[in-house]
Scaffold this motif. Structure first.
Motif, PDB file in Angstrom:
ATOM      1  N   GLY A  58      33.566  35.916  34.363  1.00 59.91           N
ATOM      2  CA  GLY A  58      32.572  34.895  34.082  1.00 59.91           C
ATOM      3  C   GLY A  58      32.491  33.861  35.192  1.00 59.91           C
ATOM      4  O   GLY A  58      31.409  33.502  35.649  1.00 59.91           O
ATOM      5  N   VAL A  59      33.648  33.372  35.634  1.00 60.90           N
ATOM      6  CA  VAL A  59      33.679  32.404  36.733  1.00 60.90           C
ATOM      7  C   VAL A  59      33.149  33.049  38.011  1.00 60.90           C
ATOM      8  O   VAL A  59      32.411  32.424  38.787  1.00 60.90           O
ATOM      9  N   ALA A  60      33.520  34.319  38.237  1.00 58.73           N
ATOM     10  CA  ALA A  60      33.059  35.019  39.439  1.00 58.73           C
ATOM     11  C   ALA A  60      31.541  35.029  39.522  1.00 58.73           C
ATOM     12  O   ALA A  60      30.973  34.992  40.617  1.00 58.73           O
ATOM     13  N   CYS A  61      30.891  35.075  38.376  1.00 60.01           N
ATOM     14  CA  CYS A  61      29.429  35.128  38.352  1.00 60.01           C
ATOM     15  C   CYS A  61      28.796  33.759  38.117  1.00 60.01           C
ATOM     16  O   CYS A  61      27.755  33.443  38.692  1.00 60.01           O
ATOM     17  N   LEU A 268      21.529  38.997  30.921  1.00 63.73           N
ATOM     18  CA  LEU A 268      22.372  38.293  29.954  1.00 63.73           C
ATOM     19  C   LEU A 268      22.884  39.253  28.881  1.00 63.73           C
ATOM     20  O   LEU A 268      24.094  39.319  28.615  1.00 63.73           O
ATOM     21  N   PHE A 269      21.975  40.000  28.265  1.00 64.17           N
ATOM     22  CA  PHE A 269      22.406  40.943  27.224  1.00 64.17           C
ATOM     23  C   PHE A 269      23.253  42.068  27.803  1.00 64.17           C
ATOM     24  O   PHE A 269      24.206  42.536  27.164  1.00 64.17           O
ATOM     25  N   CYS A 270      22.911  42.499  29.024  1.00 65.97           N
ATOM     26  CA  CYS A 270      23.691  43.562  29.667  1.00 65.97           C
ATOM     27  C   CYS A 270      25.147  43.150  29.815  1.00 65.97           C
ATOM     28  O   CYS A 270      26.062  43.900  29.448  1.00 65.97           O
ATOM     29  N   TYR A 385      19.552  35.978  43.433  1.00 62.34           N
ATOM     30  CA  TYR A 385      20.784  36.679  43.091  1.00 62.34           C
ATOM     31  C   TYR A 385      21.870  35.697  42.657  1.00 62.34           C
ATOM     32  O   TYR A 385      22.665  35.986  41.763  1.00 62.34           O
ATOM     33  N   GLY A 386      21.879  34.514  43.277  1.00 65.30           N
ATOM     34  CA  GLY A 386      22.838  33.495  42.857  1.00 65.30           C
ATOM     35  C   GLY A 386      22.672  33.125  41.396  1.00 65.30           C
ATOM     36  O   GLY A 386      23.646  33.028  40.638  1.00 65.30           O
ATOM     37  N   TRP A 387      21.429  32.939  40.966  1.00 69.70           N
ATOM     38  CA  TRP A 387      21.184  32.588  39.560  1.00 69.70           C
ATOM     39  C   TRP A 387      21.394  33.776  38.631  1.00 69.70           C
ATOM     40  O   TRP A 387      21.846  33.609  37.487  1.00 69.70           O
ATOM     41  N   LEU A 388      21.071  34.979  39.093  1.00 69.57           N
ATOM     42  CA  LEU A 388      21.284  36.155  38.245  1.00 69.57           C
ATOM     43  C   LEU A 388      22.764  36.372  37.951  1.00 69.57           C
ATOM     44  O   LEU A 388      23.145  36.668  36.810  1.00 69.57           O
ATOM     45  N   ILE A 389      23.611  36.228  38.960  1.00 72.74           N
ATOM     46  CA  ILE A 389      25.027  36.427  38.682  1.00 72.74           C
ATOM     47  C   ILE A 389      25.605  35.249  37.886  1.00 72.74           C
ATOM     48  O   ILE A 389      26.598  35.412  37.167  1.00 72.74           O
ATOM     49  N   ALA A 390      24.967  34.069  37.986  1.00 76.32           N
ATOM     50  CA  ALA A 390      25.387  32.966  37.123  1.00 76.32           C
ATOM     51  C   ALA A 390      25.106  33.312  35.664  1.00 76.32           C
ATOM     52  O   ALA A 390      25.923  33.034  34.767  1.00 76.32           O
ATOM     53  N   GLY A 393      27.597  35.581  34.440  1.00 75.60           N
ATOM     54  CA  GLY A 393      28.811  34.858  34.068  1.00 75.60           C
ATOM     55  C   GLY A 393      28.756  34.326  32.656  1.00 75.60           C
ATOM     56  O   GLY A 393      29.756  34.369  31.920  1.00 75.60           O
ATOM     57  N   VAL A 394      27.599  33.828  32.245  1.00 73.51           N
ATOM     58  CA  VAL A 394      27.435  33.363  30.860  1.00 73.51           C
ATOM     59  C   VAL A 394      27.693  34.518  29.902  1.00 73.51           C
ATOM     60  O   VAL A 394      28.411  34.386  28.900  1.00 73.51           O
ATOM     61  N   GLY A 395      27.111  35.684  30.219  1.00 71.42           N
ATOM     62  CA  GLY A 395      27.321  36.860  29.370  1.00 71.42           C
ATOM     63  C   GLY A 395      28.770  37.297  29.338  1.00 71.42           C
ATOM     64  O   GLY A 395      29.295  37.685  28.280  1.00 71.42           O
TER      65      GLY A 395
END
Length: 445
Positions: A58-61, A268-270, A385-390, A393-395
């Motif tokens: 999660g932190v990584a993303c 997010l769901f993924c 991509y920065g926001w997508l991996i963020a 991280g939530v997921g």
């Protein structure tokens, strides 16, 4: 840089990026074998121990936008090296943990931040060198995650048997220091004239590949990333301030883009569902009476199959001209269906087959990266991509923790796999809305 030289060296960048993926995401998939050891060592509930893995990935993303800012200001070579050092420190600190809280901080937080920063830097390097055949290239890079997951899972199990889990973490921490080397090799030899090897000097050290840079009136190079600072008469760094404003505007634009929002919800769901089997399948197999060696093979086979899938699916997309976003939705739907049906599998052979097929269709990472580059454009790739991996991280924070909670209240892992399967199938279904999202985007002023 000459076109021929750049063409040759980009393949070296691809190799270093693949090795980085192996040492970051590959090691993240070893959580299952350590999860068993931590459950035995610490008298905590499944949900509390499961959250360690959720924090790690999660932190990584989650800090994706921060990684983008760090890479913008110091360059991906320094950022990658810093990530490798943080990752090694996280492993070493984890080996001295006396409770779950310390594991959450070192293994979860510090190591997660390190491997996320290192991997993000290499993603930017790939974006700089490769514009065409993006789906295939992303598949080749993330192939390293599957190979690393298989190899490091087996290695971790071997090290735990000999040195206990604390010794295994120390050794893995030393191995991750190779990320520093990989980061330093991610530039072309032809760019040595503009690479600052003195890290104590100011300015960014690594160039984005550009052709025929020319000297400007202020003595810098037009297009050279070293010229990242321009001080006006009031002592204000105008260029950096302009970059920050541009970054904010791009972020605001992204969150008004229906295509990006669709990708964000699908991700997010993924990622709420994706990591649950990697965390809980080894323990579920152990509770079914399967011996430790077979459990390790079940866990590692999923990663090995994932490496095959992350090559086979992108190659198929390239050969048959299939858009990576549709392949992303199909693979998530299949992986979700298999996961939802997996509680029916009770034997070692059945669980091994599930692990293999689940791993093969766990190909969301290269496909969503390629989709972001194709649907949003290479100019927006870094910030998108920065926001997508963020969002990933939530997921990842939600998924393993909620799955562990469901296991605690139902006293069975079956509900966790039903939950994970439903999330993955939802992600796949959202992809069918792509045309509508593009239609709304085209209508926007």
């Amino acid at each position: 840089m000459k076109n021929a030289d750049r063409y040759m060296y980009k393949w070296a960048v691809l190799v270093f990026s693949t090795l980085t993926c192996s040492l970051t995401w590959g090691l993240a998939y070893t959580i299952g074998v350590f999860y068993i050891s931590w459950l035995e060592k610490f008298p905590e509930s499944n949900s509390k121990v499961a959250v360690i893995g959720g924090i790690n990935t999660g932190v990584a993303c989650l800090f994706g936008p921060l990684y983008d800012v760090i890479n913008t200001h110091i360059g991906y070579r320094k950022a990658g090296a810093l990530g490798g050092i943080c990752m090694a420190a996280g492993y070493i600190g984890s080996s001295f943990a006396t409770n779950v809280f310390m594991l959450c901080f070192f293994y979860g937080g510090l190591m997660g931040f390190g491997f996320g920063l290192a991997f993000f830097g290499m993603s930017i390097a790939i974006n700089n060198y490769f514009g065409e055949q993006r789906t295939l290239v992303e598949g080749m890079v993330t192939f390293g995650a599957g190979v690393g997951g298989f190899g490091y899972t087996m290695l971790s199990r071997y090290l735990i048997d000999i040195y206990d889990w604390r010794g295994a973490l120390l050794i893995l921490g030393a191995i991750t220091l190779h990320l520093v080397l990989f980061a330093q090799l991610s530039f072309s030899p032809d760019d040595l004239h503009c690479v600052k090897l003195d890290w104590m000097s100011e300015g960014r050290e690594d160039p984005t590949p550009k052709e025929d840079a020319t000297l400007t009136s202020d003595g810098g190079q037009d297009g050279d990333d070293n010229a990242s600072s321009l001080i006006n008469s009031h002592g204000v760094d105008v260029r950096n301030a302009s970059e920050n404003i541009t970054w904010i505007r791009r972020c605001l634009g992204l969150f008004k883009n229906p295509v990006f929002l669709l990708m964000a919800f699908a991700e997010l769901f993924c990622w709420i569902g994706t990591y649950v089997p990697f965390v809980q399948l080894p323990e579920r197999a152990r509770l079914l009476g399967i011996d430790g060696t077979t459990v390790a093979w079940i866990a590692s086979s999923s990663s090995l199959a994932m490496s095959a899938g992350r090559l086979a699916v992108p190659v198929t997309c390239s050969l048959f001209n299939i858009h990576p976003f549709y392949a992303y939705g199909f693979s998530n739907a299949v992986a979700g269906l298999l996961t939802a049906l997996s509680p029916l599998f009770k034997t070692d052979i059945a669980l091994l087959c599930y692990a293999i097929f689940y791993g093969f269709f766990n190909v969301s990472v290269p496909l969503i990266r390629a989709s972001a580059a194709l649907l949003l454009g290479p100019e927006l790739f870094s910030v998108a991509y920065g926001w997508l991996i963020a969002i990933n991280g939530v997921g990842l924070f939600i998924g393993p923790a909620l799955a562990g909670f469901l296991c605690d209240i139902t006293d069975t892992y079956d509900t966790s796999f039903y939950f994970a399967g439903a999330c993955l199938m939802t992600s796949g279904a959202l992809v069918t809305l792509r045309n509508k999202a593009e239609g709304y985007a085209n209508k926007s002023p």
